[in-house]
Design a protein around this motif. Structure first.
Motif, PDB file in Angstrom:
ATOM      1  N   VAL A  12     -60.573  10.116  -3.493  1.00  0.00           N
ATOM      2  CA  VAL A  12     -61.780   9.592  -2.867  1.00  0.00           C
ATOM      3  C   VAL A  12     -63.009  10.277  -3.426  1.00  0.00           C
ATOM      4  O   VAL A  12     -64.022   9.649  -3.698  1.00  0.00           O
ATOM      5  N   PHE A  13     -62.938  11.583  -3.605  1.00  0.00           N
ATOM      6  CA  PHE A  13     -64.067  12.344  -4.114  1.00  0.00           C
ATOM      7  C   PHE A  13     -63.750  12.843  -5.518  1.00  0.00           C
ATOM      8  O   PHE A  13     -62.619  13.143  -5.839  1.00  0.00           O
ATOM      9  N   GLY A  14     -64.775  12.985  -6.354  1.00  0.00           N
ATOM     10  CA  GLY A  14     -64.566  13.483  -7.701  1.00  0.00           C
ATOM     11  C   GLY A  14     -63.963  12.410  -8.582  1.00  0.00           C
ATOM     12  O   GLY A  14     -64.364  11.261  -8.558  1.00  0.00           O
ATOM     13  N   GLY A  15     -62.960  12.767  -9.366  1.00  0.00           N
ATOM     14  CA  GLY A  15     -62.312  11.812 -10.242  1.00  0.00           C
ATOM     15  C   GLY A  15     -60.868  12.178 -10.448  1.00  0.00           C
ATOM     16  O   GLY A  15     -60.468  13.328 -10.322  1.00  0.00           O
ATOM     17  N   GLY A  16     -60.011  11.193 -10.730  1.00  0.00           N
ATOM     18  CA  GLY A  16     -58.591  11.448 -10.895  1.00  0.00           C
ATOM     19  C   GLY A  16     -57.988  11.981  -9.610  1.00  0.00           C
ATOM     20  O   GLY A  16     -58.198  11.434  -8.532  1.00  0.00           O
ATOM     21  N   MET A  17     -57.236  13.054  -9.680  1.00  0.00           N
ATOM     22  CA  MET A  17     -56.709  13.743  -8.501  1.00  0.00           C
ATOM     23  C   MET A  17     -57.453  15.064  -8.357  1.00  0.00           C
ATOM     24  O   MET A  17     -57.498  15.856  -9.294  1.00  0.00           O
ATOM     25  N   ASP A  18     -58.051  15.310  -7.186  1.00  0.00           N
ATOM     26  CA  ASP A  18     -58.934  16.452  -6.987  1.00  0.00           C
ATOM     27  C   ASP A  18     -58.299  17.517  -6.104  1.00  0.00           C
ATOM     28  O   ASP A  18     -57.404  17.241  -5.313  1.00  0.00           O
ATOM     29  N   ILE A  19     -58.832  18.720  -6.208  1.00  0.00           N
ATOM     30  CA  ILE A  19     -58.415  19.835  -5.366  1.00  0.00           C
ATOM     31  C   ILE A  19     -59.347  19.926  -4.162  1.00  0.00           C
ATOM     32  O   ILE A  19     -60.571  19.872  -4.300  1.00  0.00           O
ATOM     33  N   LEU A  20     -58.764  20.056  -2.983  1.00  0.00           N
ATOM     34  CA  LEU A  20     -59.526  20.215  -1.746  1.00  0.00           C
ATOM     35  C   LEU A  20     -59.242  21.587  -1.156  1.00  0.00           C
ATOM     36  O   LEU A  20     -58.084  21.967  -0.980  1.00  0.00           O
ATOM     37  N   VAL A  21     -60.301  22.335  -0.859  1.00  0.00           N
ATOM     38  CA  VAL A  21     -60.199  23.635  -0.203  1.00  0.00           C
ATOM     39  C   VAL A  21     -61.052  23.572   1.061  1.00  0.00           C
ATOM     40  O   VAL A  21     -62.237  23.253   0.993  1.00  0.00           O
ATOM     41  N   ALA A  22     -60.469  23.864   2.209  1.00  0.00           N
ATOM     42  CA  ALA A  22     -61.186  23.743   3.475  1.00  0.00           C
ATOM     43  C   ALA A  22     -60.906  24.941   4.370  1.00  0.00           C
ATOM     44  O   ALA A  22     -59.807  25.519   4.326  1.00  0.00           O
ATOM     45  N   ARG A  23     -61.905  25.294   5.167  1.00  0.00           N
ATOM     46  CA  ARG A  23     -61.761  26.366   6.158  1.00  0.00           C
ATOM     47  C   ARG A  23     -61.950  25.765   7.544  1.00  0.00           C
ATOM     48  O   ARG A  23     -62.908  25.009   7.781  1.00  0.00           O
ATOM     49  N   PHE A  24     -61.043  26.126   8.465  1.00  0.00           N
ATOM     50  CA  PHE A  24     -61.091  25.615   9.827  1.00  0.00           C
ATOM     51  C   PHE A  24     -61.281  26.777  10.810  1.00  0.00           C
ATOM     52  O   PHE A  24     -60.798  27.887  10.575  1.00  0.00           O
ATOM     53  N   THR A  25     -61.951  26.508  11.908  1.00  0.00           N
ATOM     54  CA  THR A  25     -62.078  27.488  12.978  1.00  0.00           C
ATOM     55  C   THR A  25     -60.784  27.517  13.777  1.00  0.00           C
ATOM     56  O   THR A  25     -59.896  26.680  13.593  1.00  0.00           O
ATOM     57  N   ALA A  26     -60.687  28.474  14.697  1.00  0.00           N
ATOM     58  CA  ALA A  26     -59.480  28.610  15.507  1.00  0.00           C
ATOM     59  C   ALA A  26     -59.227  27.384  16.377  1.00  0.00           C
ATOM     60  O   ALA A  26     -58.069  27.089  16.718  1.00  0.00           O
ATOM     61  N   ASP A  27     -60.283  26.654  16.732  1.00  0.00           N
ATOM     62  CA  ASP A  27     -60.099  25.464  17.555  1.00  0.00           C
ATOM     63  C   ASP A  27     -60.034  24.173  16.732  1.00  0.00           C
ATOM     64  O   ASP A  27     -60.150  23.075  17.270  1.00  0.00           O
ATOM     65  N   GLY A  28     -59.843  24.318  15.414  1.00  0.00           N
ATOM     66  CA  GLY A  28     -59.581  23.160  14.577  1.00  0.00           C
ATOM     67  C   GLY A  28     -60.782  22.463  13.990  1.00  0.00           C
ATOM     68  O   GLY A  28     -60.648  21.386  13.398  1.00  0.00           O
ATOM     69  N   LYS A  29     -61.960  23.051  14.102  1.00  0.00           N
ATOM     70  CA  LYS A  29     -63.154  22.437  13.529  1.00  0.00           C
ATOM     71  C   LYS A  29     -63.342  22.882  12.078  1.00  0.00           C
ATOM     72  O   LYS A  29     -63.025  24.013  11.720  1.00  0.00           O
ATOM     73  N   VAL A  30     -63.856  21.991  11.258  1.00  0.00           N
ATOM     74  CA  VAL A  30     -64.058  22.293   9.845  1.00  0.00           C
ATOM     75  C   VAL A  30     -65.306  23.157   9.676  1.00  0.00           C
ATOM     76  O   VAL A  30     -66.403  22.759  10.053  1.00  0.00           O
ATOM     77  N   SER A  31     -65.129  24.360   9.121  1.00  0.00           N
ATOM     78  CA  SER A  31     -66.270  25.220   8.808  1.00  0.00           C
ATOM     79  C   SER A  31     -66.919  24.777   7.504  1.00  0.00           C
ATOM     80  O   SER A  31     -68.137  24.678   7.392  1.00  0.00           O
ATOM     81  N   TRP A  32     -66.086  24.521   6.512  1.00  0.00           N
ATOM     82  CA  TRP A  32     -66.557  23.971   5.253  1.00  0.00           C
ATOM     83  C   TRP A  32     -65.388  23.354   4.499  1.00  0.00           C
ATOM     84  O   TRP A  32     -64.222  23.691   4.745  1.00  0.00           O
ATOM     85  N   ALA A  33     -65.689  22.443   3.611  1.00  0.00           N
ATOM     86  CA  ALA A  33     -64.685  21.796   2.774  1.00  0.00           C
ATOM     87  C   ALA A  33     -65.287  21.579   1.391  1.00  0.00           C
ATOM     88  O   ALA A  33     -66.409  21.085   1.273  1.00  0.00           O
ATOM     89  N   LYS A  34     -64.552  21.953   0.380  1.00  0.00           N
ATOM     90  CA  LYS A  34     -65.038  21.858  -0.991  1.00  0.00           C
ATOM     91  C   LYS A  34     -63.992  21.148  -1.851  1.00  0.00           C
ATOM     92  O   LYS A  34     -62.787  21.293  -1.635  1.00  0.00           O
ATOM     93  N   THR A  35     -64.458  20.391  -2.828  1.00  0.00           N
ATOM     94  CA  THR A  35     -63.564  19.797  -3.812  1.00  0.00           C
ATOM     95  C   THR A  35     -63.881  20.370  -5.183  1.00  0.00           C
ATOM     96  O   THR A  35     -65.009  20.773  -5.462  1.00  0.00           O
ATOM     97  N   TRP A  36     -62.859  20.407  -6.006  1.00  0.00           N
ATOM     98  CA  TRP A  36     -63.012  20.858  -7.398  1.00  0.00           C
ATOM     99  C   TRP A  36     -62.244  19.890  -8.266  1.00  0.00           C
ATOM    100  O   TRP A  36     -61.067  19.592  -7.993  1.00  0.00           O
ATOM    101  N   ALA A  37     -62.896  19.368  -9.301  1.00  0.00           N
ATOM    102  CA  ALA A  37     -62.228  18.344 -10.097  1.00  0.00           C
ATOM    103  C   ALA A  37     -62.969  18.076 -11.383  1.00  0.00           C
ATOM    104  O   ALA A  37     -64.129  18.444 -11.561  1.00  0.00           O
ATOM    105  N   GLY A  38     -62.253  17.369 -12.267  1.00  0.00           N
ATOM    106  CA  GLY A  38     -62.840  16.792 -13.463  1.00  0.00           C
ATOM    107  C   GLY A  38     -62.495  15.313 -13.482  1.00  0.00           C
ATOM    108  O   GLY A  38     -62.433  14.670 -12.437  1.00  0.00           O
ATOM    109  N   GLY A  39     -62.208  14.776 -14.628  1.00  0.00           N
ATOM    110  CA  GLY A  39     -61.904  13.356 -14.702  1.00  0.00           C
ATOM    111  C   GLY A  39     -60.434  13.027 -14.665  1.00  0.00           C
ATOM    112  O   GLY A  39     -60.065  11.852 -14.582  1.00  0.00           O
ATOM    113  N   ALA A  40     -59.562  14.039 -14.719  1.00  0.00           N
ATOM    114  CA  ALA A  40     -58.118  13.815 -14.753  1.00  0.00           C
ATOM    115  C   ALA A  40     -57.471  14.403 -13.499  1.00  0.00           C
ATOM    116  O   ALA A  40     -58.127  14.596 -12.480  1.00  0.00           O
ATOM    117  N   ALA A  41     -56.171  14.699 -13.577  1.00  0.00           N
ATOM    118  CA  ALA A  41     -55.436  15.204 -12.416  1.00  0.00           C
ATOM    119  C   ALA A  41     -55.542  16.723 -12.333  1.00  0.00           C
ATOM    120  O   ALA A  41     -55.227  17.429 -13.285  1.00  0.00           O
TER     121      ALA A  41
END
Length: 199
Positions: A1-30
């Motif tokens: 959905v984000f970036g291109g090809g197959m991307d890496i998603l890194v996310a941090r959640f709080t103890a109650d399950g809320k997203v603190s931050w979410a980052k993607t890392w990618a190029g044009g391939a997998a």
């Protein structure tokens, strides 16, 4: 959905399950992530492989994010063929220890890959282990004495066998063990208070 090809998603959640931050890392391939580890400052190290950047094929990938989700650095390692990292941990000295496999370097079709990286992203050491066929490392764990145990499999001894490698604090190989059974690979899971290892 984000970036291109197959991307890496890194996310941090709080103890109650809320997203603190979410980052993607990618190029044009997998690009894929297989392991994550935190240091004492809350920085996150992510390992995997990338087909978007590097020297060719799939290259080993190591990313570092600070506690707020900002990318501090990205490193690739590899050659003409496929290389990747499957697991990592932060050692007592703050260095990052990572394992995986390499088809570019070593003795066979694919060899176990063992690396050490500094917190600044400098490659401190690289070790390979393998014979003539496919060998790969899946997990690792460090003992209190600084010994590192690397687990995976080897197909270089006839049939596919579970594999355990032991390295000292300097990165020198102390022993290698392989055995057959119902499982053709092994992963290190935990230590108990008597320093027994569970697979």
């Amino acid at each position: 959905v984000f970036g291109g090809g197959m991307d890496i998603l890194v996310a941090r959640f709080t103890a109650d399950g809320k997203v603190s931050w979410a980052k993607t890392w990618a190029g044009g391939a997998a690009d894929r992530a297989y392991g994550i580890a935190l240091d004492e400052y809350g920085s996150a190290y992510v390992c995997g492989h990338t087909e978007s950047f590097g020297a060719g094929g799939a290259d080993a990938l190591l990313l570092k994010y600070d506690c707020d989700g900002n990318l501090e650095w990205a490193r690739t390692w590899g050659g003409t063929w496929d290389d990747g990292l499957s697991a990592l941990m932060v050692g007592p000295d703050g260095n990052v220890h990572a394992v995986g496999s390499t088809s570019t370097f070593g003795a066979g079709n694919g060899d176990c890959l063992v690396q050490e990286w500094s917190p600044a992203g400098d490659l401190e050491s690289t070790r390979t282990w393998g014979l003539t066929e496919l060998d790969a490392a899946y997990t690792l764990i460090c003992s209190g004495e600084g010994h590192m145990y690397v687990a995976g499999f080897t197909a270089s001894l006839g049939s596919r066998r579970a594999l355990m490698l032991k390295y000292d604090a300097l990165g020198d190989l102390l022993s290698s063990r392989a055995w057959t059974g119902e499982s053709s690979s092994v992963e290190v899971q935990a230590w108990d208070s008597r320093r027994n290892m569970y697979l």
